[in-house]
Design a protein around this motif. Sequence first.
Motif, PDB file in Angstrom:
ATOM      1  N   ASN A   1       0.798  -1.222   0.000  1.00  0.00           N
ATOM      2  CA  ASN A   1       0.000   0.000   0.000  1.00  0.00           C
ATOM      3  C   ASN A   1       0.829   1.269   0.000  1.00  0.00           C
ATOM      4  O   ASN A   1       0.297   2.373   0.103  1.00  0.00           O
ATOM      5  CB  ASN A   1      -0.972   0.011   1.171  1.00  0.00           C
ATOM      6  CG  ASN A   1      -2.397   0.263   0.701  1.00  0.00           C
ATOM      7  OD1 ASN A   1      -2.706   1.343   0.217  1.00  0.00           O
ATOM      8  ND2 ASN A   1      -3.242  -0.743   0.793  1.00  0.00           N
ATOM      9  N   ARG A   2       2.132   1.119  -0.101  1.00  0.00           N
ATOM     10  CA  ARG A   2       3.046   2.258  -0.255  1.00  0.00           C
ATOM     11  C   ARG A   2       3.990   1.953  -1.406  1.00  0.00           C
ATOM     12  O   ARG A   2       4.373   0.804  -1.614  1.00  0.00           O
ATOM     13  CB  ARG A   2       3.856   2.479   1.028  1.00  0.00           C
ATOM     14  CG  ARG A   2       3.046   3.097   2.174  1.00  0.00           C
ATOM     15  CD  ARG A   2       2.877   4.594   1.972  1.00  0.00           C
ATOM     16  NE  ARG A   2       1.941   5.172   2.933  1.00  0.00           N
ATOM     17  CZ  ARG A   2       2.306   5.745   4.085  1.00  0.00           C
ATOM     18  NH1 ARG A   2       3.577   5.785   4.418  1.00  0.00           N
ATOM     19  NH2 ARG A   2       1.396   6.265   4.884  1.00  0.00           N
TER      20      ARG A   2
ATOM     21  N   ASP B   1      -6.628   1.948  -1.621  1.00  0.00           N
ATOM     22  CA  ASP B   1      -5.603   2.792  -0.993  1.00  0.00           C
ATOM     23  C   ASP B   1      -5.976   2.928   0.474  1.00  0.00           C
ATOM     24  O   ASP B   1      -6.550   3.910   0.918  1.00  0.00           O
ATOM     25  CB  ASP B   1      -5.543   4.157  -1.684  1.00  0.00           C
ATOM     26  CG  ASP B   1      -4.585   5.106  -0.991  1.00  0.00           C
ATOM     27  OD1 ASP B   1      -3.738   4.632  -0.200  1.00  0.00           O
ATOM     28  OD2 ASP B   1      -4.694   6.325  -1.243  1.00  0.00           O
TER      29      ASP B   1
ATOM     30  N   ASP C   1      -2.739   7.408   1.022  1.00  0.00           N
ATOM     31  CA  ASP C   1      -1.587   8.202   0.554  1.00  0.00           C
ATOM     32  C   ASP C   1      -1.613   8.424  -0.954  1.00  0.00           C
ATOM     33  O   ASP C   1      -0.681   9.004  -1.513  1.00  0.00           O
ATOM     34  CB  ASP C   1      -0.263   7.541   0.969  1.00  0.00           C
ATOM     35  CG  ASP C   1       0.064   6.315   0.129  1.00  0.00           C
ATOM     36  OD1 ASP C   1      -0.884   5.681  -0.405  1.00  0.00           O
ATOM     37  OD2 ASP C   1       1.256   5.992  -0.004  1.00  0.00           O
TER      38      ASP C   1
ATOM     39  N   TYR D   1      -1.848   5.938  -3.228  1.00  0.00           N
ATOM     40  CA  TYR D   1      -1.350   4.759  -3.966  1.00  0.00           C
ATOM     41  C   TYR D   1      -1.962   3.489  -3.398  1.00  0.00           C
ATOM     42  O   TYR D   1      -1.964   3.277  -2.183  1.00  0.00           O
ATOM     43  CB  TYR D   1       0.175   4.690  -3.891  1.00  0.00           C
ATOM     44  CG  TYR D   1       0.839   5.893  -4.512  1.00  0.00           C
ATOM     45  CD1 TYR D   1       0.982   5.999  -5.892  1.00  0.00           C
ATOM     46  CD2 TYR D   1       1.288   6.950  -3.713  1.00  0.00           C
ATOM     47  CE1 TYR D   1       1.559   7.113  -6.466  1.00  0.00           C
ATOM     48  CE2 TYR D   1       1.866   8.067  -4.281  1.00  0.00           C
ATOM     49  CZ  TYR D   1       2.005   8.155  -5.665  1.00  0.00           C
ATOM     50  OH  TYR D   1       2.568   9.251  -6.217  1.00  0.00           O
ATOM     51  N   ASP D   2      -2.477   2.658  -4.287  1.00  0.00           N
ATOM     52  CA  ASP D   2      -2.920   1.329  -3.898  1.00  0.00           C
ATOM     53  C   ASP D   2      -2.086   0.307  -4.658  1.00  0.00           C
ATOM     54  O   ASP D   2      -1.200   0.664  -5.447  1.00  0.00           O
ATOM     55  CB  ASP D   2      -4.423   1.153  -4.125  1.00  0.00           C
ATOM     56  CG  ASP D   2      -4.852   1.492  -5.544  1.00  0.00           C
ATOM     57  OD1 ASP D   2      -3.978   1.565  -6.431  1.00  0.00           O
ATOM     58  OD2 ASP D   2      -6.061   1.687  -5.754  1.00  0.00           O
TER      59      ASP D   2
ATOM     60  N   ASP E   1      -4.465   3.362   3.272  1.00  0.00           N
ATOM     61  CA  ASP E   1      -3.891   4.371   4.167  1.00  0.00           C
ATOM     62  C   ASP E   1      -4.072   5.776   3.620  1.00  0.00           C
ATOM     63  O   ASP E   1      -3.672   6.748   4.264  1.00  0.00           O
ATOM     64  CB  ASP E   1      -2.403   4.103   4.396  1.00  0.00           C
ATOM     65  CG  ASP E   1      -1.616   4.227   3.109  1.00  0.00           C
ATOM     66  OD1 ASP E   1      -2.102   3.705   2.075  1.00  0.00           O
ATOM     67  OD2 ASP E   1      -0.548   4.850   3.114  1.00  0.00           O
TER      68      ASP E   1
HETATM   69 CA   LIG Z   1      -1.599   3.469   0.015  1.00  0.00          CA
END
Ligand SMILES: [Ca+2]
Length: 417
Positions: free
Chosen positions: A210-211, A254, A258, A260-261, A256
Motif C-alpha cells: 500500500n506504499r 488505498d 496516501d 497509492y494502492d 492508508d
Molecule cells: Ca496506500
Amino acid sequence: MTLPRASARLPSKALPTAAILQAHGDCFILLTEVSSWTQSGSAITTTTTLTISTFTVTQTGNVRLEIRKLSGGTNRINIDDITVNDNGGGGTGGGTVLTGKKFLFDASHLENAGSADWQIDADGTEQVAIYTGGTTTETKAQRVPTPSYTGITSSTTETYWKGALSAWAVELVKRGELVESLPVGTAITYGGGGAQDLSNYDVFVVCEPNRLFTAAEKTALMNFVANGGGLFMIADHTAATTAGTDANGYNPSDRDGDGYDSPRVWNDLMTNNGINNNNPFGFFVNYVDINESPSTNVYTGSNADAQKVLNGAAGTASKMAFYDGSTATLFPANNSTVQGLFWRNSATNGGNANAMALLATYGSGRVVWIGDSSDADDGTGDTGDNLFNGWSGDAPSGYTSHSSFHLNASFWLAKAQ
Ligand SMILES: [Ca+2]
Ligand SMILES: [Ca+2]
Ligand SMILES: [Ca+2]
Ligand SMILES: [Ca+2]
C-alpha cells in the motif's frame, strides 16, 4: 548444516536431486556412488555469494553423495545447506517439491493497513494511517513467526500463527519450506549483506503493498528477479483514480489514503524502476474493480511453467474467484514469456486482455501476479479486521482452488517444482 561425514547414504528409493547452497571458495563437483564414483552434472565454481546449485542424479537404489573440492588449496568452501529429494518430476499433477526453500513475506509496505491483514504472523501492534483520516491500531508482523515452525505437524491448523496469510505460510512449512516476514521499517535490499537481504531468500511474497517502493527498493526487486529470485505479486481492486469511489461503490484499495494502492504500486515498479521501465514482466495492471464467481476460464495449453502452477504438487487450480479485484493486460512484445493463467469468464482464453493471474520469467528469475488479495485470505488474523476465507472456505466445497494455485505458484517461483 553440518554433514556427519563427507558422504551420506540415501534411502533405497532415491532417484535424487541434490541442491547445494555454497559460497566463498573455489571449484567443486558432486559425485555419486552405486558401485563406483560418478560425477553428476558440471563442476561448480563458487563465488563470495551463497548460490544454489542443483544436480539431477539419474541413479536408482542406494546412492552415496560426495562433494569433492578440486582447487583452492586450503581455502574453505562454505556450504550452508544441502537438500535431497526424489527426482519424481511433477509438472502434471502430484510429484515432489524441493524442500528448504526460503520465503520472505513483505510486511514493510502497510500490508496491514485498514481491514487488510496480509501477514503470516503478527505479535505486536502499531498505529497505521487510515484513508478516512487519523490512524487505527493494527497488528504488526515480526521477522520470525511464533511459535516456532518446528512445532508444525501435518495436523497443525492455520491459527497456529496470527495473520490472514497464516494458512499459506503454515502449508509451506508442512512441505518443508521456511518462511519469514520483512517487518515494517526494514528496507528491501538485494546484495546489501543484511540479515534479511533478498539474496538470502528464494521467493519474496508481496500481498497488496500500500506504499510505493523506494527507488533503491525497486532496483533491489528488479535485480533479485533478474538474478534468479521469485517474486509473488498480489494486487487488489481499484478505480481510475484513488479519489472517491469506484464503479462498484467501493473506495479504491488505498487503505492508508496516501494516493497509492497496490495496482499503482506494481505499475510504478514496472514503469519507473530505472532499469527497464517498459513493463519488463510483460503486463500492466488495469485500474478496475471486478468480481468473478468463479472464473473457469483457465489456461489449457502446453506451456510447461503454466502446467506446474495450474497442476502441480498442491493439486489442480481450475477455478479462480475474485471478490473485488483488478485485471492485467498482457504485452508479450515486452516479454515473450508472459503467460496468462486465468482470464475473466467473458474474456478470450489465451488472449492479452482481462487476465486475472499470470506468470513470466525475467532474467533467470520468475514472477507470478494475481489481481485479488482475497484469494489468499484465510479468514483469521487481526480481530479488528473484516477477514473472509477465500483460501479454502468458499461453499460449496470445490467452489474455488485458491490454495492449490498459491502453493503451486510458490513452488514454481522457488524452483522447487
Ligand atoms: Ca496506500
Ligand atoms: Ca488491518
Ligand atoms: Ca479484493
Ligand atoms: Ca490466519
